[in-house]
Design a protein around this motif. Structure first.
Motif, mmCIF file in Angstrom:
data_model
loop_
_atom_site.group_PDB
_atom_site.id
_atom_site.type_symbol
_atom_site.label_atom_id
_atom_site.label_comp_id
_atom_site.label_asym_id
_atom_site.label_seq_id
_atom_site.Cartn_x
_atom_site.Cartn_y
_atom_site.Cartn_z
ATOM 1 N N LEU A 270 46.960 24.201 45.166
ATOM 2 C CA LEU A 270 47.695 25.050 44.238
ATOM 3 C C LEU A 270 47.840 24.384 42.874
ATOM 4 C CD1 LEU A 270 48.982 27.835 44.420
ATOM 5 C CD2 LEU A 270 51.164 26.709 44.853
ATOM 6 N N LEU A 271 47.382 25.062 41.819
ATOM 7 C CA LEU A 271 47.563 24.613 40.443
ATOM 8 C C LEU A 271 48.309 25.698 39.678
ATOM 9 C CD1 LEU A 271 43.993 23.192 39.680
ATOM 10 C CD2 LEU A 271 46.074 21.859 40.020
ATOM 11 N N SER A 272 49.168 25.298 38.768
ATOM 12 C CA SER A 272 49.955 26.276 38.020
ATOM 13 C C SER A 272 49.185 26.796 36.815
ATOM 14 C CB SER A 272 51.273 25.646 37.562
ATOM 15 O OG SER A 272 51.029 24.507 36.747
ATOM 16 N N ILE A 273 49.469 28.044 36.454
ATOM 17 C CA ILE A 273 48.885 28.696 35.286
ATOM 18 C C ILE A 273 49.985 28.904 34.256
ATOM 19 C CG2 ILE A 273 47.727 30.774 34.421
ATOM 20 C CD1 ILE A 273 46.657 31.234 37.248
ATOM 21 N N GLY A 274 49.664 28.651 32.989
ATOM 22 C CA GLY A 274 50.609 28.904 31.908
ATOM 23 C C GLY A 274 49.876 29.393 30.673
ATOM 24 N N GLY A 275 50.644 29.694 29.615
ATOM 25 C CA GLY A 275 50.045 30.111 28.358
ATOM 26 C C GLY A 275 50.131 31.595 28.115
ATOM 27 N N SER A 276 49.614 32.034 26.966
ATOM 28 C CA SER A 276 49.806 33.412 26.513
ATOM 29 C C SER A 276 48.880 34.416 27.180
ATOM 30 C CB SER A 276 49.623 33.491 24.992
ATOM 31 O OG SER A 276 48.309 33.086 24.613
ATOM 32 N N PHE A 277 47.784 33.951 27.789
ATOM 33 C CA PHE A 277 46.891 34.883 28.469
ATOM 34 C C PHE A 277 47.471 35.253 29.822
ATOM 35 C CE2 PHE A 277 43.382 35.653 31.494
ATOM 36 C CZ PHE A 277 42.842 36.788 30.899
ATOM 37 N N GLU A 278 47.430 36.541 30.151
ATOM 38 C CA GLU A 278 47.902 36.978 31.460
ATOM 39 C C GLU A 278 47.040 38.124 31.968
ATOM 40 O OE1 GLU A 278 51.833 38.696 31.498
ATOM 41 O OE2 GLU A 278 51.757 39.144 29.354
ATOM 42 N N SER A 279 46.709 38.057 33.235
ATOM 43 C CA SER A 279 45.945 39.093 33.923
ATOM 44 C C SER A 279 46.318 39.051 35.389
ATOM 45 C CB SER A 279 44.441 38.844 33.753
ATOM 46 O OG SER A 279 43.689 39.724 34.586
ATOM 47 N N ASP A 280 46.323 40.201 36.037
ATOM 48 C CA ASP A 280 46.582 40.257 37.472
ATOM 49 C C ASP A 280 45.344 39.910 38.296
ATOM 50 O OD1 ASP A 280 49.227 41.016 37.116
ATOM 51 O OD2 ASP A 280 48.753 43.164 37.107
ATOM 52 N N ASP A 281 44.197 39.837 37.635
ATOM 53 C CA ASP A 281 42.934 39.562 38.317
ATOM 54 C C ASP A 281 42.602 38.077 38.185
ATOM 55 O OD1 ASP A 281 40.365 39.388 39.305
ATOM 56 O OD2 ASP A 281 39.569 41.052 38.111
ATOM 57 N N ILE A 282 42.653 37.341 39.292
ATOM 58 C CA ILE A 282 42.432 35.899 39.246
ATOM 59 C C ILE A 282 41.051 35.552 38.713
ATOM 60 C CG2 ILE A 282 41.585 35.743 41.627
ATOM 61 C CD1 ILE A 282 43.825 33.181 39.780
ATOM 62 N N THR A 283 40.073 36.431 38.892
ATOM 63 C CA THR A 283 38.718 36.116 38.422
ATOM 64 C C THR A 283 38.641 36.049 36.900
ATOM 65 O OG1 THR A 283 37.939 38.418 38.419
ATOM 66 C CG2 THR A 283 37.723 37.192 40.481
ATOM 67 N N ASP A 284 39.626 36.637 36.206
ATOM 68 C CA ASP A 284 39.654 36.541 34.752
ATOM 69 C C ASP A 284 39.969 35.115 34.290
ATOM 70 O OD1 ASP A 284 39.050 39.201 34.422
ATOM 71 O OD2 ASP A 284 41.137 39.842 34.210
ATOM 72 N N TYR A 285 40.418 34.282 35.205
ATOM 73 C CA TYR A 285 40.724 32.881 34.876
ATOM 74 C C TYR A 285 39.564 31.939 35.231
ATOM 75 C CZ TYR A 285 45.573 34.456 34.376
ATOM 76 O OH TYR A 285 46.719 35.109 33.977
ATOM 77 N N TYR A 286 38.503 32.479 35.780
ATOM 78 C CA TYR A 286 37.370 31.656 36.200
ATOM 79 C C TYR A 286 36.427 31.375 35.029
ATOM 80 C CZ TYR A 286 38.333 32.946 41.138
ATOM 81 O OH TYR A 286 38.890 33.137 42.373
ATOM 82 N N PHE A 287 35.719 30.255 35.124
ATOM 83 C CA PHE A 287 34.616 29.934 34.231
ATOM 84 C C PHE A 287 33.400 29.604 35.082
ATOM 85 C CE2 PHE A 287 38.409 28.417 31.785
ATOM 86 C CZ PHE A 287 38.323 29.326 30.736
ATOM 87 N N THR A 288 32.249 29.533 34.447
ATOM 88 C CA THR A 288 31.064 29.010 35.118
ATOM 89 C C THR A 288 30.830 27.582 34.645
ATOM 90 O OG1 THR A 288 29.440 29.645 33.424
ATOM 91 C CG2 THR A 288 30.052 31.327 35.061
ATOM 92 N N PRO A 289 30.092 26.778 35.403
ATOM 93 C CA PRO A 289 29.758 25.429 34.924
ATOM 94 C C PRO A 289 29.082 25.440 33.556
ATOM 95 C CG PRO A 289 29.252 25.602 37.256
ATOM 96 C CD PRO A 289 29.613 26.992 36.793
ATOM 97 N N THR A 290 28.228 26.440 33.315
ATOM 98 C CA THR A 290 27.545 26.530 32.023
ATOM 99 C C THR A 290 28.550 26.738 30.903
ATOM 100 O OG1 THR A 290 25.659 27.544 33.156
ATOM 101 C CG2 THR A 290 25.717 27.713 30.759
ATOM 102 N N GLU A 291 29.511 27.615 31.093
ATOM 103 C CA GLU A 291 30.521 27.870 30.065
ATOM 104 C C GLU A 291 31.354 26.634 29.771
ATOM 105 O OE1 GLU A 291 31.308 32.634 30.907
ATOM 106 O OE2 GLU A 291 32.520 31.117 31.940
#
Length: 439
Positions: A270-291
């Protein structure tokens, strides 16, 4: 973990506003964070990395095959004495985590870093049909146990001279990210050619019981070179200069990963999320290794988990990693709000504002979301406040002006964050890494 997600409703609800745990046993400041930052540019800095990372040993005849299946890296040139930045992705090509990987012996390997990559690999080792043994030690600052090893680093223009003084005998000729054995105070030490913040340096480790003696010897050798021991806060700031994002939300909540979530405990993953971005979809917080800037180490000449998705992205990613240089006058406004009537802006603790493990701030262009800003720091050596961000490729050109939204959602429940108004801060895109690499 699966039960906790179900109880919360979704992963975002589970991870939002948890605050951030203790980073390390090292004090926040040893002397003064500005002088500590100056040392890696002007003289030499010493860092104690013994307490904040996880260690994983993998040993056995199938070990290289195991890593090859779950990491994006090329292992054709693997041999004892070489290190790599190990990167693992999920089946959809989304980033889970990374670590520094050491080839210790023919069938013995050690990786050191955040928990996300190691948890995934540990699960695969325990449930897969591989002739390997895997041993994972959690973060010592979290478990309360002594580390397996002390792990130290020296960096800066005088780092090589300091290590020449500290080491018994001569330092072996080592290429970048190669390591070998030396002795300090009669104790065998593993020495890795490395560095942070673009400056030359070494990382070195050995049995934890020898750590205090080794530290004293290196600090004594560095006295004439104005060595500074980095505190926990200044230690975390070179990441922004180097271009390495230390933590993002690991992509572990995708369909098909349910068995892994059943295996994983909340405390492990478990890691905490903070900051001004918010979405109910966890995949919106994902990146790819390339990114995240790891495209150059992805090897498509072998089969690995996530290969198909990453091949489709290769050469034409939708987003790119950049540095954002925040406008100084806008930051002054953040502090000035404390001395005027009305709402204040979110307090910005220098040099490394961090009230969540994974900070995600909105990056806007003409009011539209074009990216996410992550780890951030004030760097005295540059007189700049910078962050690392992943932005749409159309806005990744250095010199592009964007806006970062500083603050948290109105319904924020993180007790480390006070009530505040959001502040739009102008920022300019710059390359990542931010400074010339002198390693």
């Amino acid at each position: 973990m699966a039960e906790a997600v179900e109880a919360a409703g979704n992963p975002v609800e589970l991870m939002r506003d948890l605050g951030v745990g203790k980073f390390t046993k090292v004090p926040d400041e040893i002397t003064n964070w500005i002088e500590e930052q100056r040392s890696w540019r002007e003289s030499v800095a010493f860092a104690d990395q013994s307490y904040h990372m996880t260690d994983q040993y993998v040993e056995g005849p199938d070990a290289l095959e195991f890593y090859s299946e779950f990491a994006v890296n090329n292992f054709d040139n693997a041999e004892p004495g070489k290190a790599k930045q190990l990167v693992v992705a999920n089946p959809n090509g989304k980033f889970i985590g990374d670590a520094i990987w050491f080839h210790l012996d023919d069938e013995k390997f050690l990786s050191v870093g955040g928990a996300a990559a190691h948890n995934w690999l540990q699960y695969q080792a325990e449930t897969g049909e591989y002739d390997v043994t895997a041993e994972l030690q959690g973060r010592p600052v979290q478990t309360g146990e002594d580390p397996n090893n002390f792990r130290f680093q020296v960096q800066g223009p005088e780092a090589i001279k300091v290590m020449e003084e500290a080491v018994d005998g001569d330092i072996p000729e080592l290429g970048f990210f190669n390591f070998g054995d030396v002795e300090i105070e009669g104790h065998e030490v593993n020495l890795l050619r490395h560095g942070m913040a673009g400056e030359p340096g070494f990382e070195f480790w050995g049995p934890y019981e020898h750590g205090d003696e080794i530290k004293e010897a290196v600090m004594a050798a560095g006295e004439e070179y104005d060595i500074h021991h980095l505190g926990a806060v200044s230690y975390q700031t070179p990441n922004a200069v180097l271009g390495w994002i230390p933590l993002v939300v690991p992509a572990i909540f995708d369909e098909g990963m349910e068995d892994y979530l059943e295996w994983l405990s909340v405390g492990q993953g478990l890691l905490s999320i903070g900051g001004s971005f918010e979405s109910d979809d966890i995949t919106d917080y994902y990146f790819t290794p390339t990114e995240l800037g790891y495209g150059h180490i992805i090897d498509f000449d072998h089969d690995f988990v996530g290969k198909e998705a990453l091949e489709a992205e290769a050469g034409d990613p939708d987003r790119e990693k950049v540095t954002l240089v925040w406008d100084g006058d806008d930051i002054v406004d953040v502090f000035a709000s404390l001395f005027s009537d009305g709402e204040t802006y979110k307090f910005m603790e220098l040099p490394h504002p961090r009230d969540a493990a994974c900070p995600y701030d909105q990056v806007l262009k003409d009011g539209e979301l074009v990216g996410l800003s992550t780890d951030k720091s004030y760097i005295y050596n540059h007189r700049d406040f910078i962050s690392l961000a992943v932005v749409d490729a159309a806005y990744a050109e250095p010199g592009t002006e964007v806006t970062v939204v500083w603050g948290d959602p109105e319904d924020n429940t993180n007790k480390r964050v006070e009530r505040h108004a959001k502040k739009e801060i102008t920022a300019t895109v710059a390359p990542a890494p931010y400074s010339e690499d002198k390693r």
